[in-house]
Design a protein around this motif. Structure first.
Motif, PDB file in Angstrom:
ATOM      1  N   THR A  53       0.870  -1.186   0.000  1.00 27.91           N
ATOM      2  CA  THR A  53       0.000   0.000   0.000  1.00 27.91           C
ATOM      3  C   THR A  53       0.900   1.226   0.000  1.00 27.91           C
ATOM      4  N   VAL A  54       0.812   1.994  -1.067  1.00 21.43           N
ATOM      5  CA  VAL A  54       1.790   3.066  -1.270  1.00 21.43           C
ATOM      6  C   VAL A  54       1.089   4.380  -1.618  1.00 21.43           C
ATOM      7  N   GLY A  88       9.638   5.980   4.720  1.00 25.26           N
ATOM      8  CA  GLY A  88       9.292   4.886   5.617  1.00 25.26           C
ATOM      9  C   GLY A  88       8.775   5.348   6.968  1.00 25.26           C
ATOM     10  N   ASN A  89       8.712   6.648   7.174  1.00 23.91           N
ATOM     11  CA  ASN A  89       8.100   7.175   8.391  1.00 23.91           C
ATOM     12  C   ASN A  89       6.592   7.104   8.251  1.00 23.91           C
ATOM     13  N   TRP A  90       5.941   6.724   9.328  1.00 22.25           N
ATOM     14  CA  TRP A  90       4.496   6.733   9.281  1.00 22.25           C
ATOM     15  C   TRP A  90       3.954   7.938  10.040  1.00 22.25           C
ATOM     16  N   LYS A 119      -2.471   2.934  10.215  1.00 23.01           N
ATOM     17  CA  LYS A 119      -1.069   3.262   9.924  1.00 23.01           C
ATOM     18  C   LYS A 119      -0.514   2.368   8.823  1.00 23.01           C
ATOM     19  N   HIS A 120       0.323   2.946   7.953  1.00 25.48           N
ATOM     20  CA  HIS A 120       1.115   2.176   6.987  1.00 25.48           C
ATOM     21  C   HIS A 120       2.514   2.774   6.975  1.00 25.48           C
ATOM     22  N   TYR A 121       3.462   1.937   6.622  1.00 23.90           N
ATOM     23  CA  TYR A 121       4.828   2.460   6.513  1.00 23.90           C
ATOM     24  C   TYR A 121       4.964   3.407   5.330  1.00 23.90           C
ATOM     25  N   HIS A 122       4.173   3.157   4.302  1.00 23.43           N
ATOM     26  CA  HIS A 122       4.380   3.914   3.062  1.00 23.43           C
ATOM     27  C   HIS A 122       3.098   4.573   2.557  1.00 23.43           C
ATOM     28  N   ALA A 123       2.170   4.803   3.452  1.00 26.01           N
ATOM     29  CA  ALA A 123       0.927   5.423   2.975  1.00 26.01           C
ATOM     30  C   ALA A 123       0.428   6.495   3.943  1.00 26.01           C
ATOM     31  N   TRP A 124      -0.381   7.336   3.398  1.00 24.49           N
ATOM     32  CA  TRP A 124      -0.977   8.426   4.164  1.00 24.49           C
ATOM     33  C   TRP A 124      -1.971   7.918   5.196  1.00 24.49           C
ATOM     34  N   ARG A 125      -2.441   8.815   6.036  1.00 21.94           N
ATOM     35  CA  ARG A 125      -3.602   8.549   6.872  1.00 21.94           C
ATOM     36  C   ARG A 125      -4.601   9.678   6.600  1.00 21.94           C
ATOM     37  N   LEU A 126      -5.851   9.292   6.401  1.00 19.97           N
ATOM     38  CA  LEU A 126      -6.910  10.299   6.285  1.00 19.97           C
ATOM     39  C   LEU A 126      -7.457  10.532   7.684  1.00 19.97           C
ATOM     40  N   ASP A 157       5.544  12.876  12.373  1.00 22.30           N
ATOM     41  CA  ASP A 157       5.757  11.519  11.889  1.00 22.30           C
ATOM     42  C   ASP A 157       6.547  10.699  12.907  1.00 22.30           C
ATOM     43  N   SER A 158       6.838   9.458  12.520  1.00 26.66           N
ATOM     44  CA  SER A 158       7.449   8.525  13.464  1.00 26.66           C
ATOM     45  C   SER A 158       8.916   8.846  13.743  1.00 26.66           C
ATOM     46  N   SER A 159       9.494   9.838  13.049  1.00 29.24           N
ATOM     47  CA  SER A 159      10.820  10.331  13.445  1.00 29.24           C
ATOM     48  C   SER A 159      10.688  11.663  14.174  1.00 29.24           C
ATOM     49  N   ASN A 160       9.468  11.978  14.596  1.00 26.49           N
ATOM     50  CA  ASN A 160       9.188  13.221  15.318  1.00 26.49           C
ATOM     51  C   ASN A 160       9.423  14.467  14.482  1.00 26.49           C
ATOM     52  N   ASN A 161       9.438  14.307  13.175  1.00 19.28           N
ATOM     53  CA  ASN A 161       9.463  15.481  12.316  1.00 19.28           C
ATOM     54  C   ASN A 161       8.087  16.122  12.300  1.00 19.28           C
ATOM     55  N   THR A 162       8.072  17.461  12.216  1.00 23.08           N
ATOM     56  CA  THR A 162       6.799  18.115  11.910  1.00 23.08           C
ATOM     57  C   THR A 162       7.051  19.157  10.821  1.00 23.08           C
TER      58      THR A 162
END
Lengths: 509, 509
Positions: B168-169, B371-373, B398-405, B426-431
């Motif tokens: 799922t990409v 690869g960040n979710w 959650k997906h490793y390679h897909a958005w979330r609505l 994201d999962s690396s704490n980026n905003t």
């Protein structure tokens, strides 16, 4: 009731030599019939220009609805005469709205000097232009005065009767720079279009006339106790929600008491008032929004309370940001009289590409109302962090009631898109809100936030940039075609590979 | 040299069943002649749409220049076939550019679900759509591999030879939300128009195919030492500064080593790839900009360095804010591969008028590449001061390679124009950067700043507002006609005078 009667009989131009003037304020039955007549017609809706880009036409907007109102009352000749007058007296303005005429001064003419030439001075009219013969004209003063009077122009102009004054005055529409508010958020459309002004709804002239205070004193024997406001009635016809009026506004007696601040004027920059500016007689109210400087004033009433005319009571109100169509009332906005400190960068224009050698020249105007003068002008090359003060010698002279024009060469090292802004400090130490949103308001008045422009900086004093400019030229291109990609390759394969190998795009490990 | 020879002979479609494909990358003499041919022609200039409003048409922009390039080489049928394919496969997109086709998903379809239907998935093509017969198609793999090979589709699809994966990409054009950068400041026009994307240049699908890593291992016996990048060549024809190419990009071997992250795919959401999506075979590179997911891939080269193709070397570069036409080079921007965390509010749309009872519902997407979710989504009703987190149950999985609505009902008391924005962690704490200017760049890529919309709030839970809405309705008006002034008077003369007398407009003393 009125059927069968010709419009000319229902709504007569009664006074000889007063073309375009119909008396409404002392004719309640005539007003009532006009309302009935208007009810029988359909009018073109107010155009939507806030949610969509402005048309790329000149005039930009067409006042269909107000033309139709006039036509419905048999006043089409007023519409025609107004446009003829524009073409004669104001051919070079940016025509924002053709009727009632709203036109603004172009950047070059704004900067021409401290005094704006009559033919370049902005116009914000609320109705058609009456065509009144000076010799037939008279001004009536009544209400709470000791002695109501009727004055001819030759009385007013007789220095034996009234001492004359000359005052240098900046007049400004409270809608100056409104386009910035519109772009931010659409607001009240208003029946008489809230024109999408840029920075040119402001101008300065030397007006000659007589102090209203002195006229009230010498001609009327002074005002009676209880007089708080002086109402000015203009010969133009005004419409509001199906009703018809003469243009009417008022200013406090306290303001009129300052001799040089409220003038009955007939001369502008040494010439008779242009027709479009109120010939033969207008008010000039210093420091106030332009709307109070009533044109074609033919009656003044001394009142206990502000004018009940729609322009005074229902318009030019300053609302909080959270007021809008869902909750607006006339009593929840305050009345705009004095204008606050404000300024504008007139040159360069926003989104211009500026090739320079480390300095960019900015020019503009700064103004404050209420008798405050412009004390200091500051310009920022970085959106409002660093501020450079305009040297005093780069400002035109101080006036109590006029703007100062300024010029400054701002040091600029950085290239690319930069944000410049200006702020002015006045003699009461007021300065300007930071962003448009800081003072956005439903009626889109008084855009006094720091004026901001975007400039694309190209610093030719950098050798690499100078070289690129030459290469562009060699290829018949120019940095001025900013969004056009160069047709030559930006570096050779060898240069790319050398750079790539020195600084690989990914880590090795 | 080439005069007199028919174009079909100079630039032949050599392979049977491969309509729209001309081989350029292994035909230097053909490339040279094509450059000569192009030099003899004049082409329509790139349209200027950044300094002026976008046309109100559909398609919004017309790719005259690229059509003419194709025609000049005898490839007009490619242009025609591409548009026919759009009409068959993508009739409902917003057509940003008709050729090469760029189309974005409409808001309703973006929000339909975690998976975007094939016919609604956005398209960013760099050339025409080739029309290739699957049975005639083959993929060649060469360069730094142990054993160059030629694979038929039936080889690739044989699960005995290569194990298949479904992933799922979310794919995204790095130009998603570019319009926000354009409105802020115009940037590089680019020969292949930098399309003025909104929030819909993103979509999610389940792709079926085989891991490129496994194909390299099983079919080619693995890569040779020194291989750092895998180059993908597509059957479409590409143009750059007078030269002709096949579309070519590359991704690092390190990326390919992750089995499920670089897929050779032939199926999209359980259906064969649509022609416009790369039928019969494409790359799907997870977490990267869409440009690396090469469509119609017919050759893969294992290289020591990134592809020298113009798309890889000269485009999709991320420049500092101070870089522009006066100083841009290919080696002073970094190559965009992984996409950063970003999000968008899809509903409501900016400048909508929202009548509510104290809460406004917002919906949108959030995504992060590399690869960040998506970890958390936050929405602000006041321009970025207060932030409400979207409850976990209001996000798609959650997906490793897909958005979330996501969807959230935000408490809103205030009325009038409000500024909403969204940010995602994201999962690396980026905003995300705060403002568009915070990360504006010359090539107008990666608009990942907090997405902002303006909403006009009408809070019906306030009795006065509810009453006004009724009154508007009684007059045949609506709050939705926001800029249309009400035709009724906002208060009676008595109400006004009562309010005036309680709170005079000026002080008494």
């Amino acid at each position: 009731m009125f059927e069968g009667k010709p419009l000319k009989q229902l709504f007569p131009e009664e006074r000889k030599g007063w073309s375009g003037y119909v008396e409404w304020e002392t004719a309640p039955e005539r007003k009532r019939i006009a309302t009935e007549v208007l009810k029988t017609k359909k009018f073109t809706p107010i155009p939507e220009f806030q949610f969509v880009p402005l048309p790329d036409t000149n005039p930009i907007l067409i006042g269909h609805r107000w033309k139709e109102y006039h036509e419905a009352l048999g006043l089409k000749h007023v519409v025609d005469f107004s446009w003829e007058t524009v073409q004669k007296e104001k051919p070079d303005l940016i025509h924002l709205l053709d009727f009632p005429y709203n036109g603004e001064t172009r950047p070059d003419q704004l900067l021409e000097g401290k005094i704006t030439e009559n033919k370049y001075h902005f116009i914000r009219n609320h109705g058609g232009v009456p065509d009144i013969d000076e010799d037939a004209f008279f001004l009536e003063i009544g209400g709470l005065v000791n002695r109501p009077v009727k004055l001819l122009m030759k009385d007013l102009k007789d220095p034996e009767k009234f001492p004359q004054s000359e005052v240098t005055v900046t007049l400004q529409c409270s809608g100056t720079r409104r386009i910035e508010q519109i772009v931010e958020y659409p607001g009240d459309g208003d029946e008489l279009i809230n024109a999408p002004w840029g920075e040119g709804a402001i101008g300065t002239a030397v007006y000659r006339g007589v102090s209203l205070k002195k006229v009230l004193k010498r001609a009327c024997g002074g005002i009676l106790p209880g007089c708080e406001h002086l109402e000015f009635i203009g010969a133009d016809t005004y419409f509001k929600k199906g009703n018809v009026f003469n243009y009417a506004v008022s200013v406090p007696w306290r303001k009129v008491r300052m001799n040089e601040e409220v003038l009955l004027a007939w001369e502008m920059n040494g010439e008779p008032l242009p027709k479009i500016h109120g010939y033969p007689l207008r008010l000039v109210v210093t420091g106030y929004i332009g709307a109070r400087s009533c044109k074609w004033v033919y009656r003044i009433n001394a009142l206990a309370e502000p004018s009940m005319g729609p322009v005074q009571r229902q318009e030019y109100l300053y609302y909080t940001q959270q007021i809008g169509k869902q909750n607006v009332k006339y009593n929840n906005g305050f009345s705009i009289q004095n204008m606050p400190v404000s300024s504008a960068i007139i040159k360069p224009r926003t989104k211009e590409i500026i090739v320079h050698d480390g300095k960019i020249r900015l020019q503009g105007w700064s103004y404050s109302g209420g008798g405050n003068w412009v004390q200091r002008v500051e310009v920022s090359p970085d959106g409002g962090h660093i501020w450079y003060a305009v040297p005093e010698e780069n400002l035109t002279e101080k006036h109590y009631h006029a703007w100062r024009l300024w010029v400054i060469d701002v040091p600029v090292d950085a290239e690319g898109w930069l944000e410049f802004c200006v702020r002015t400090w006045d003699s009461s130490n007021n300065t300007e809100p930071t962003f448009v949103r800081s003072a956005w308001n439903w009626d889109l008045h008084v855009t006094s936030s720091c004026h901001r422009i975007k400039l694309y900086s190209v610093n030719r004093s950098r050798p690499e940039t100078a070289k690129r400019l030459q290469v562009l030229e060699q290829h018949g291109d120019s940095i001025m075609n900013l969004t056009k990609p160069p047709e030559f390759s930006l570096e050779t394969e060898e240069e790319y590979l050398q750079a790539y190998r020195a600084h690989r795009r990914e880590p090795i490990s």
